[in-house]
Design a protein around this motif. Structure first.
Motif, PDB file in Angstrom:
ATOM      1  N   THR A 196     -49.180  51.516  33.375  1.00 42.99           N
ATOM      2  CA  THR A 196     -49.643  50.257  33.498  1.00 42.99           C
ATOM      3  C   THR A 196     -50.227  48.643  34.128  1.00 42.99           C
TER       4      THR A 196
ATOM      5  N   THR B  90     -52.147  45.751  41.221  1.00 41.99           N
ATOM      6  CA  THR B  90     -52.541  46.543  42.654  1.00 41.99           C
ATOM      7  C   THR B  90     -53.662  45.407  42.298  1.00 41.99           C
TER       8      THR B  90
ATOM      9  N   TRP C 184     -50.638  49.638  37.366  1.00 40.40           N
ATOM     10  CA  TRP C 184     -52.345  49.025  37.685  1.00 40.40           C
ATOM     11  C   TRP C 184     -53.164  47.611  37.990  1.00 40.40           C
TER      12      TRP C 184
ATOM     13  N   ALA D 278     -47.537  52.253  39.661  1.00 42.43           N
ATOM     14  CA  ALA D 278     -48.535  53.048  38.608  1.00 42.43           C
ATOM     15  C   ALA D 278     -48.095  54.684  39.305  1.00 42.43           C
TER      16      ALA D 278
ATOM     17  N   ILE E 137     -48.672  50.522  43.467  1.00 44.44           N
ATOM     18  CA  ILE E 137     -49.203  51.093  43.886  1.00 44.44           C
ATOM     19  C   ILE E 137     -47.974  52.329  43.956  1.00 44.44           C
TER      20      ILE E 137
END
Length: 122
Positions: free
Chosen positions: A87, A93, A90, A78, A75
């Protein structure tokens, strides 16, 4: 979903996350050209592998707590990085959330109290 499917999915997500962490910090988008010491974050992910392979409930339980470190890192990267690194944050995550869900579901389905209920279908 049966426990053995959750077990295999957890192993796949864990290995995918470890490979992502290695590739991210060595080749794809390292903090410094040529790689960084942050690549070491991939190695703690290999610690629970044996327990997952043997279906040890305790390993699934502590991994469901441990994985939040990778969620937090994903997080943060990102939201603060840009481009490809964001990217990858993410993706980290999402992999962390998937691994948490599988580990929590496996631990819940294999609880001793559930085993007793399933053995006595009255």
């Amino acid at each position: 979903m049966p426990p053995h499917v959750l077990q295999k999915l957890s192993i796949a997500l864990l290995l995918t996350l470890a490979v992502l962490c290695l590739a991210w910090e060595l080749w794809i988008a390292p903090l410094r050209p040529g790689g960084s010491w942050l690549v070491l974050k991939a190695f703690p992910l290999l610690l629970p592998l044996r327990g997952l392979l043997y279906g040890r409930r305790y390993t699934f339980q502590w991994l469901s707590l441990f994985i939040w470190l990778y969620f937090a890192e994903g997080i943060v990267r990102a939201m603060t990085d840009s481009g490809l690194s964001a990217t990858l944050g993410w993706i980290e995550t999402l992999l962390s959330l998937g691994l948490f869900a599988c580990c929590a579901a496996y631990a819940r389905m294999t609880a001793p109290s559930r085993q007793i209920k399933n053995a006595n279908p009255s």
